[in-house]
Design a protein around this motif. Structure first.
Motif, PDB file in Angstrom:
ATOM      1  N   PHE A  33       0.842  -1.202   0.000  1.00 29.08           N
ATOM      2  CA  PHE A  33       0.000   0.000   0.000  1.00 29.08           C
ATOM      3  C   PHE A  33       0.877   1.252   0.000  1.00 29.08           C
ATOM      4  O   PHE A  33       1.954   1.266   0.585  1.00 29.08           O
ATOM      5  CB  PHE A  33      -0.914   0.014   1.230  1.00 29.08           C
ATOM      6  N   ASN A  34       0.370   2.295  -0.647  1.00 26.30           N
ATOM      7  CA  ASN A  34       1.138   3.544  -0.677  1.00 26.30           C
ATOM      8  C   ASN A  34       0.438   4.681   0.050  1.00 26.30           C
ATOM      9  O   ASN A  34       0.919   5.806   0.078  1.00 26.30           O
ATOM     10  CB  ASN A  34       1.467   3.959  -2.119  1.00 26.30           C
ATOM     11  N   ALA A  35      -0.755   4.392   0.634  1.00 25.53           N
ATOM     12  CA  ALA A  35      -1.484   5.419   1.375  1.00 25.53           C
ATOM     13  C   ALA A  35      -2.372   4.756   2.423  1.00 25.53           C
ATOM     14  O   ALA A  35      -2.762   3.595   2.273  1.00 25.53           O
ATOM     15  CB  ALA A  35      -2.336   6.274   0.435  1.00 25.53           C
ATOM     16  N   TRP A  66      -0.563  12.535  14.777  1.00 19.97           N
ATOM     17  CA  TRP A  66       0.067  11.231  14.977  1.00 19.97           C
ATOM     18  C   TRP A  66      -0.080  10.369  13.719  1.00 19.97           C
ATOM     19  O   TRP A  66       0.875   9.716  13.292  1.00 19.97           O
ATOM     20  CB  TRP A  66      -0.563  10.524  16.173  1.00 19.97           C
ATOM     21  N   THR A  67      -1.271  10.378  13.122  1.00 18.61           N
ATOM     22  CA  THR A  67      -1.497   9.609  11.894  1.00 18.61           C
ATOM     23  C   THR A  67      -0.559  10.074  10.789  1.00 18.61           C
ATOM     24  O   THR A  67       0.034   9.263  10.071  1.00 18.61           O
ATOM     25  CB  THR A  67      -2.961   9.770  11.434  1.00 18.61           C
ATOM     26  N   VAL A  68      -0.431  11.385  10.645  1.00 16.79           N
ATOM     27  CA  VAL A  68       0.440  11.941   9.615  1.00 16.79           C
ATOM     28  C   VAL A  68       1.900  11.570   9.882  1.00 16.79           C
ATOM     29  O   VAL A  68       2.654  11.220   8.959  1.00 16.79           O
ATOM     30  CB  VAL A  68       0.268  13.472   9.538  1.00 16.79           C
ATOM     31  N   GLU A  69       2.303  11.603  11.141  1.00 20.80           N
ATOM     32  CA  GLU A  69       3.675  11.212  11.498  1.00 20.80           C
ATOM     33  C   GLU A  69       3.956   9.756  11.109  1.00 20.80           C
ATOM     34  O   GLU A  69       5.031   9.429  10.605  1.00 20.80           O
ATOM     35  CB  GLU A  69       3.901  11.408  12.997  1.00 20.80           C
ATOM     36  N   GLN A  70       2.992   8.883  11.360  1.00 20.16           N
ATOM     37  CA  GLN A  70       3.168   7.471  11.023  1.00 20.16           C
ATOM     38  C   GLN A  70       3.230   7.273   9.505  1.00 20.16           C
ATOM     39  O   GLN A  70       3.996   6.454   9.000  1.00 20.16           O
ATOM     40  CB  GLN A  70       2.038   6.640  11.627  1.00 20.16           C
ATOM     41  N   ALA A  71       2.398   8.008   8.781  1.00 23.01           N
ATOM     42  CA  ALA A  71       2.428   7.913   7.322  1.00 23.01           C
ATOM     43  C   ALA A  71       3.800   8.335   6.795  1.00 23.01           C
ATOM     44  O   ALA A  71       4.395   7.651   5.946  1.00 23.01           O
ATOM     45  CB  ALA A  71       1.328   8.781   6.717  1.00 23.01           C
ATOM     46  N   LYS A  72       4.312   9.421   7.309  1.00 23.22           N
ATOM     47  CA  LYS A  72       5.638   9.894   6.884  1.00 23.22           C
ATOM     48  C   LYS A  72       6.720   8.888   7.248  1.00 23.22           C
ATOM     49  O   LYS A  72       7.645   8.631   6.459  1.00 23.22           O
ATOM     50  CB  LYS A  72       5.945  11.250   7.529  1.00 23.22           C
ATOM     51  N   ARG A  73       6.589   8.297   8.414  1.00 30.36           N
ATOM     52  CA  ARG A  73       7.587   7.345   8.900  1.00 30.36           C
ATOM     53  C   ARG A  73       7.767   6.173   7.938  1.00 30.36           C
ATOM     54  O   ARG A  73       8.879   5.684   7.744  1.00 30.36           O
ATOM     55  CB  ARG A  73       7.163   6.848  10.287  1.00 30.36           C
ATOM     56  N   PHE A  74       6.659   5.756   7.329  1.00 29.86           N
ATOM     57  CA  PHE A  74       6.712   4.606   6.426  1.00 29.86           C
ATOM     58  C   PHE A  74       6.582   5.012   4.960  1.00 29.86           C
ATOM     59  O   PHE A  74       6.252   4.197   4.112  1.00 29.86           O
ATOM     60  CB  PHE A  74       5.630   3.599   6.811  1.00 29.86           C
ATOM     61  N   ASP A  75       6.856   6.292   4.705  1.00 33.81           N
ATOM     62  CA  ASP A  75       6.871   6.805   3.332  1.00 33.81           C
ATOM     63  C   ASP A  75       5.541   6.530   2.612  1.00 33.81           C
ATOM     64  O   ASP A  75       5.506   6.020   1.494  1.00 33.81           O
ATOM     65  CB  ASP A  75       8.044   6.204   2.553  1.00 33.81           C
ATOM     66  N   MET A  76       4.448   6.860   3.294  1.00 32.27           N
ATOM     67  CA  MET A  76       3.115   6.674   2.730  1.00 32.27           C
ATOM     68  C   MET A  76       2.395   8.015   2.699  1.00 32.27           C
ATOM     69  O   MET A  76       2.783   8.975   3.368  1.00 32.27           O
ATOM     70  CB  MET A  76       2.312   5.660   3.557  1.00 32.27           C
ATOM     71  N   SER A 122       0.447  19.895   5.277  1.00 31.62           N
ATOM     72  CA  SER A 122       1.163  20.145   4.039  1.00 31.62           C
ATOM     73  C   SER A 122       0.574  19.303   2.903  1.00 31.62           C
ATOM     74  O   SER A 122       0.211  18.138   3.105  1.00 31.62           O
ATOM     75  CB  SER A 122       2.645  19.802   4.222  1.00 31.62           C
ATOM     76  N   GLU A 123       0.533  19.892   1.742  1.00 30.78           N
ATOM     77  CA  GLU A 123      -0.030  19.210   0.577  1.00 30.78           C
ATOM     78  C   GLU A 123       0.731  17.944   0.217  1.00 30.78           C
ATOM     79  O   GLU A 123       0.172  17.002  -0.333  1.00 30.78           O
ATOM     80  CB  GLU A 123      -0.045  20.186  -0.605  1.00 30.78           C
ATOM     81  N   ASP A 124       2.021  17.892   0.549  1.00 28.75           N
ATOM     82  CA  ASP A 124       2.826  16.746   0.122  1.00 28.75           C
ATOM     83  C   ASP A 124       2.476  15.447   0.846  1.00 28.75           C
ATOM     84  O   ASP A 124       2.849  14.367   0.392  1.00 28.75           O
ATOM     85  CB  ASP A 124       4.324  17.039   0.255  1.00 28.75           C
ATOM     86  N   ILE A 125       1.775  15.511   1.979  1.00 28.35           N
ATOM     87  CA  ILE A 125       1.387  14.293   2.696  1.00 28.35           C
ATOM     88  C   ILE A 125       0.026  13.768   2.224  1.00 28.35           C
ATOM     89  O   ILE A 125      -0.308  12.604   2.412  1.00 28.35           O
ATOM     90  CB  ILE A 125       1.360  14.525   4.226  1.00 28.35           C
ATOM     91  N   ILE A 126      -0.755  14.618   1.570  1.00 30.20           N
ATOM     92  CA  ILE A 126      -2.127  14.273   1.195  1.00 30.20           C
ATOM     93  C   ILE A 126      -2.151  13.516  -0.124  1.00 30.20           C
ATOM     94  O   ILE A 126      -1.674  14.011  -1.147  1.00 30.20           O
ATOM     95  CB  ILE A 126      -3.009  15.535   1.067  1.00 30.20           C
TER      96      ILE A 126
END
Length: 201
Positions: A8-10, A34-44, A106-110
Motif C-alpha cells: 500500500f502507498n497510502a 500522529w497519523t500523519v507522522e506514522q504515514a511519513k515514517r513509512f513513506d506513505m 502540508s499538501e505533500d502528505i495528502i
C-alpha cells in the motif's frame, strides 16, 4: 509496517470535526498529527476522509446551538440526529474547517481528500441502518424538516412560476406553493409530481 509490506502507498482515516474543534474557534490537531507522522515514517501518503454532518462528527457546542438542523423522515415524521443537507449555515463552517485543515497539513502528505457530508457515518447517502436504537434512523426519505420543505417550495416556484401551471402538470389543486410538501411514492398525486420531487431530492 504491515500495510507497507503489503504494497500500500497510502492510508485512510476519518477526520472527525468533533475531535478537532471541541470548543468553537479552538483547534487541536494532535489526534491526526500522529497519523500523519506514522504515514511519513513509512513513506506513505494520507487519505483524509473528512466528516462533517453525521451526528458523531459534530462538536457538542454545535449540537447545543441554533446551528443544529437535524433531518426528519417522511415515513414517521421523526427527527434524526444527522444534520439536514439543507442546513442553511453548515457550509460556512465547512469552509472555515477546510481552510484550517489546508493551513495545518502540508499538501505533500495528502494523497487525496474524501468528504463525508451526510448519513449516519458520512456516506454520501441519507440515513441507513447502522446505529441501532441510538437515534431514529432507517433507509427512507429524509426531507421532512422545515428547511427542506421550504427549499422544495422554492424550487417548484422557480420551475413552474404559477401554481396553476404546477397543478396542471401534477394533477393537483394547491391554492399556493406554500401548501406543497415532500411526499412518498405511494402518496404522489401523479407520476409527474413524483419525478419532480425525487429529482429535487
Amino acid at each position: 509496517p504491515v500495510y507497507k509490506a503489503l504494497g500500500f502507498n497510502a492510508i485512510q482515516s476519518y477526520v472527525v470535526w468533533a475531535r478537532i474543534e471541541r470548543e468553537e474557534g479552538v483547534w487541536d490537531w494532535s489526534f491526526y498529527d500522529w497519523t500523519v507522522e506514522q504515514a511519513k515514517r513509512f513513506d506513505m501518503k494520507w487519505v483524509a476522509f473528512i466528516m462533517i454532518g453525521p451526528h458523531y462528527a459534530m462538536p457538542q457546542w454545535w449540537l447545543d446551538s441554533s446551528n443544529n438542523f437535524p433531518n426528519k423522515c417522511l415515513e414517521h415524521g421523526k427527527e434524526s440526529m444527522v444534520q439536514s443537507i439543507w442546513n442553511p449555515v453548515v457550509l460556512q463552517f465547512v469552509h472555515t474547517f477546510m481552510k484550517a485543515f489546508a493551513e495545518h497539513y502540508s499538501e505533500d502528505i495528502i494523497d487525496h481528500v474524501m468528504l463525508g457530508p451526510a448519513g449516519d457515518f458520512g456516506e454520501t447517502t441519507t440515513n441507513g441502518v447502522f446505529t441501532g436504537d441510538y437515534y431514529h434512523t432507517h433507509v427512507g426519505h429524509w426531507c421532512g424538516e422545515d428547511i427542506a420543505v421550504a427549499d422544495l417550495r422554492g424550487v417548484m416556484r422557480e420551475r413552474y412560476g404559477d401554481i396553476g401551471n404546477l397543478n396542471f402538470e401534477w394533477r393537483t389543486g394547491y391554492r399556493g406553493f406554500d401548501e406543497i410538501k415532500p411526499f412518498l411514492r405511494e402518496d404522489a398525486p401523479s407520476d409527474r409530481a413524483w419525478l419532480d420531487v425525487i429529482k429535487w431530492y
